[in-house]
Design an enzyme around this catalytic site. Sequence first.
Site: not given
Length: 413
Positions: A313, A324, A338
């Site tokens: 999460s 990223d 999740k």
Amino acid sequence: MGFMHKQVFRVGLSFLVAFWLGFCSFCQPATALTEQQKLISEAWRIVNRTYLDETFNHQNWAVVRQKALEKPIKDDQTAYTVIQKMLKSLDDPFTRFLNPEQYRSLQVNTSGELTGVGLQIALNPETGKLEVVAPISGSPAEKAGIRPRDRILKIEGFSTENLTLDEAATRMRGPIGSAVTLLIERDAGKELEVQLVRDRISLNPVIAELRTSPQGTSIGYIRLTQFNANAPMELAHAISSLEKKGANAYILDLRNNPGGLLQAGIEIARLWLNSGTVVYTVNRQGVQGSFDAFGPALTDDPLVVLVNQGTASASEILAGALQDNKRALLVGETTFGKGLIQSLFELSNGAGLAVTIAKYETPNHHDINKLGIKPDMQIPTESITREQVGTEADTQYQAAVQLLKKNAVVARG
């Protein structure tokens, strides 16, 4: 609540704490509803207004309400069962009902503050006895000398033999300044009575220390256990303190971090990023929102993030943002997966609902739900004790150290 369960009862939930008040201009029955029926209707309306999937798992949501109110409901417990059945039809494990006790417990865990004696407790699976996992740093329990593995035999003279964790916590909970007496059993069966005065307890989810390698790399090791309201501030303090002590590289340990507040995950990502998108969110209308970093970051030093299957999460939002944006390398195992965001709603009787209201994507638009985030370096998790985390016995940690040493050599060359 002067404790924290050893096992967090939620698995990786990200919350935007919200309270929704509204009305439904249709589907109102002609006859007056009982209090229990009103509660069911209230839960139905919240889901009707906010749930991510407009098809409600390909079913007629109005008919679900109709069936739920068909039979007479005599008490709150029956109403709770009806609501749980209604939510189960959505086939979403993260949209769920919380009774008043669970709702209060969740609020405490995410608020980062509680009032009580400051004990993390667990039931020993072998003996069934109520045990101290650890006293919270600076709490009345720690100041009174209560130690890990102490057995709590009685609370205010009441035996803990058949108590659940919640029941034990309720008996230890109370207003600031009030006293509670515990009968403790220590090694060799020695018993002692301890009186504690309840106080405000701050839950610090950050463990940080400076570690110097033989090659002279000063590594700031930071372990984050959950994303509560204190997490961004505590993490910022940890980074600033480690910078002053001369840290020139960092390991951020997110293993077994089940998540918490969405906003805390975003704010922590911003501590490490000078610019770039942190996360994209998509609601049921398909409207895409984004949260960005504006800088400056608290440090530009090399960073490795430790992740495993228990990283979930808000932890995945943070790990995805750092990976990223090429701010950090991830080491360990593929994360939990999740990619959904829940909002927390309070019902009129003090119970609550956690409802999936949106999904999120990483900055590179990866939808990680049920897929997880793949680390840059795969290292399987080995069975180690809590005391061995971040030591030579911890292969994932050691791999992160080696990676930072190699990067430091490359940077110097």
